[in-house]
Every structure is written in structure tokens, then in C-alpha cells.
Design a protein around this motif. Structure first.
Motif, mmCIF file in Angstrom:
data_model
loop_
_atom_site.group_PDB
_atom_site.id
_atom_site.type_symbol
_atom_site.label_atom_id
_atom_site.label_comp_id
_atom_site.label_asym_id
_atom_site.label_seq_id
_atom_site.Cartn_x
_atom_site.Cartn_y
_atom_site.Cartn_z
ATOM 1 N N PHE A 126 31.593 74.017 48.146
ATOM 2 C CA PHE A 126 32.273 75.116 48.248
ATOM 3 C C PHE A 126 31.906 76.249 49.414
ATOM 4 N N SER A 127 32.977 76.320 50.747
ATOM 5 C CA SER A 127 32.305 77.027 51.625
ATOM 6 C C SER A 127 33.842 78.268 51.676
ATOM 7 N N LEU A 128 32.548 79.666 52.146
ATOM 8 C CA LEU A 128 33.936 80.566 52.189
ATOM 9 C C LEU A 128 33.742 81.137 53.308
ATOM 10 N N TYR A 129 34.452 80.876 54.482
ATOM 11 C CA TYR A 129 34.312 81.518 55.757
ATOM 12 C C TYR A 129 35.430 82.395 56.643
ATOM 13 N N PRO A 130 35.687 83.114 57.301
ATOM 14 C CA PRO A 130 34.945 83.930 57.575
ATOM 15 C C PRO A 130 34.198 85.493 56.790
ATOM 16 N N ASN A 131 32.607 84.782 57.137
ATOM 17 C CA ASN A 131 32.269 85.933 55.701
ATOM 18 C C ASN A 131 31.272 86.853 56.447
ATOM 19 N N PRO A 132 30.868 88.205 57.073
ATOM 20 C CA PRO A 132 32.225 89.062 56.535
ATOM 21 C C PRO A 132 33.551 88.920 57.187
ATOM 22 N N THR A 133 34.395 89.031 56.371
ATOM 23 C CA THR A 133 35.537 88.795 57.448
ATOM 24 C C THR A 133 36.006 89.843 57.750
ATOM 25 N N THR A 134 36.893 90.752 58.971
ATOM 26 C CA THR A 134 37.570 91.498 59.240
ATOM 27 C C THR A 134 39.117 91.038 59.282
ATOM 28 N N ASN B 133 44.165 84.849 51.064
ATOM 29 C CA ASN B 133 44.850 86.035 51.899
ATOM 30 C C ASN B 133 44.272 87.870 51.084
ATOM 31 N N VAL B 134 42.932 88.529 51.602
ATOM 32 C CA VAL B 134 42.425 89.489 51.731
ATOM 33 C C VAL B 134 43.371 90.859 52.028
ATOM 34 N N SER B 135 43.992 91.102 52.687
ATOM 35 C CA SER B 135 44.620 91.812 53.519
ATOM 36 C C SER B 135 45.139 92.746 52.789
ATOM 37 N N VAL C 140 32.969 95.000 49.207
ATOM 38 C CA VAL C 140 31.918 93.403 48.369
ATOM 39 C C VAL C 140 32.929 93.474 47.393
ATOM 40 N N TYR C 141 33.270 92.137 46.774
ATOM 41 C CA TYR C 141 33.877 91.048 46.595
ATOM 42 C C TYR C 141 33.280 90.231 45.796
ATOM 43 N N ILE C 142 33.197 89.603 44.038
ATOM 44 C CA ILE C 142 33.030 88.491 44.529
ATOM 45 C C ILE C 142 33.913 87.527 43.782
ATOM 46 N N VAL C 143 34.242 86.437 44.091
ATOM 47 C CA VAL C 143 34.792 85.284 44.407
ATOM 48 C C VAL C 143 34.230 84.159 43.419
ATOM 49 N N ASN C 144 35.544 83.784 42.516
ATOM 50 C CA ASN C 144 35.259 82.538 41.778
ATOM 51 C C ASN C 144 36.043 81.669 42.001
ATOM 52 N N THR D 204 30.572 80.408 42.148
ATOM 53 C CA THR D 204 30.965 81.628 42.673
ATOM 54 C C THR D 204 29.790 82.508 43.669
ATOM 55 N N LYS D 205 30.977 83.604 45.007
ATOM 56 C CA LYS D 205 30.771 83.942 45.417
ATOM 57 C C LYS D 205 30.412 85.019 46.544
ATOM 58 N N LYS D 206 29.615 85.550 46.952
ATOM 59 C CA LYS D 206 30.080 87.190 47.634
ATOM 60 C C LYS D 206 30.760 86.955 48.759
ATOM 61 N N LEU D 207 31.951 88.259 48.520
ATOM 62 C CA LEU D 207 32.896 88.486 50.131
ATOM 63 C C LEU D 207 32.480 89.349 50.612
ATOM 64 N N VAL D 208 32.219 89.847 51.808
ATOM 65 C CA VAL D 208 32.567 91.578 52.242
ATOM 66 C C VAL D 208 33.557 91.470 52.381
ATOM 67 N N ILE D 209 33.937 92.351 52.906
ATOM 68 C CA ILE D 209 35.287 92.935 53.984
ATOM 69 C C ILE D 209 35.064 94.150 54.787
ATOM 70 N N LYS D 210 35.429 94.081 56.352
ATOM 71 C CA LYS D 210 34.684 94.686 57.138
ATOM 72 C C LYS D 210 36.205 95.845 57.127
#
Length: 99
Positions: free
Chosen positions: A27-35, A72-74, A80-84, A93-99
Motif C-alpha cells: 500500500f502507498s498513501l500519497y500525497p503525504n502531507p496533503t493540502t 476525501n479528507v477535506s 496528524v491522523y492514523i490511517v488503517n 497502518t500509515k500516518k497521514l499529515v494534513i496541513k
């Protein structure tokens, strides 16, 4: 200092696993951090992905199933959030940063 009397007093075995199988789905999660308010989750499979997002207090803030669509994380505040992520029994489980 503690010393052994004989070499036979020391167990030289190591902790190991005999069979190691790689996770079939990476699994890959991008963009991270996201705006942008959206996050893409890429996997090797095209099947549905179950996604749960938790805040740092452990409260579930998003629980959804995705079919080749971005998450959609708008609605989430910056932080900082944890994504399962779960697909076909493979979980990460990944860490997600929302700016």
C-alpha cells in the motif's frame, strides 16, 4: 560482570522465523502531507479498499470503502491522523499529515 563457566552454559540460538512471506499487497498513501483535501491509496490489486481514519485521540473520524477513488479528507482539520487500510485480508497502518 557475569561470565559463564563453559561454552555449553550459553545458548547461542537466535530468535527467528523460519518462513517469511512478503505481503502480497503493498500500500502507498500519497500525497503525504496533503493540502488538497484528497489522498490517493495505491495497491497492487484493483479490489475495494476498506479505509478507517483515526485522530490522535483514537476516535474514528472516517470509515469508508474505496473503489479506485481518492480518499476525501477535506472535512478533517490540519493535524496528524492514523490511517488503517485493509484489502483482501492484508492490513497496514500509515500516518497521514494534513496541513
Amino acid at each position: 560482570q557475569i561470565l559463564s563457566r563453559y561454552a555449553s552454559d550459553v545458548d547461542f540460538s537466535t530468535l527467528s522465523v523460519n518462513n517469511v512471506t512478503a505481503n502480497a499487497t503493498a500500500f502507498s498513501l500519497y500525497p503525504n502531507p496533503t493540502t488538497s483535501g484528497f489522498v490517493n491509496i495505491k495497491t497492487a490489486s484493483t479490489e475495494a479498499i476498506n479505509v478507517s481514519v483515526y485522530n490522535v485521540l483514537g476516535k474514528q473520524v472516517i470509515n469508508t470503502t474505496l473503489n479506485n477513488t481518492p480518499l476525501n479528507v477535506s472535512s478533517l482539520n490540519a493535524g496528524v491522523y492514523i490511517v488503517n487500510i485493509n484489502q483482501n485480508g492484508n492490513t497496514t497502518t500509515k500516518k497521514l499529515v494534513i496541513k
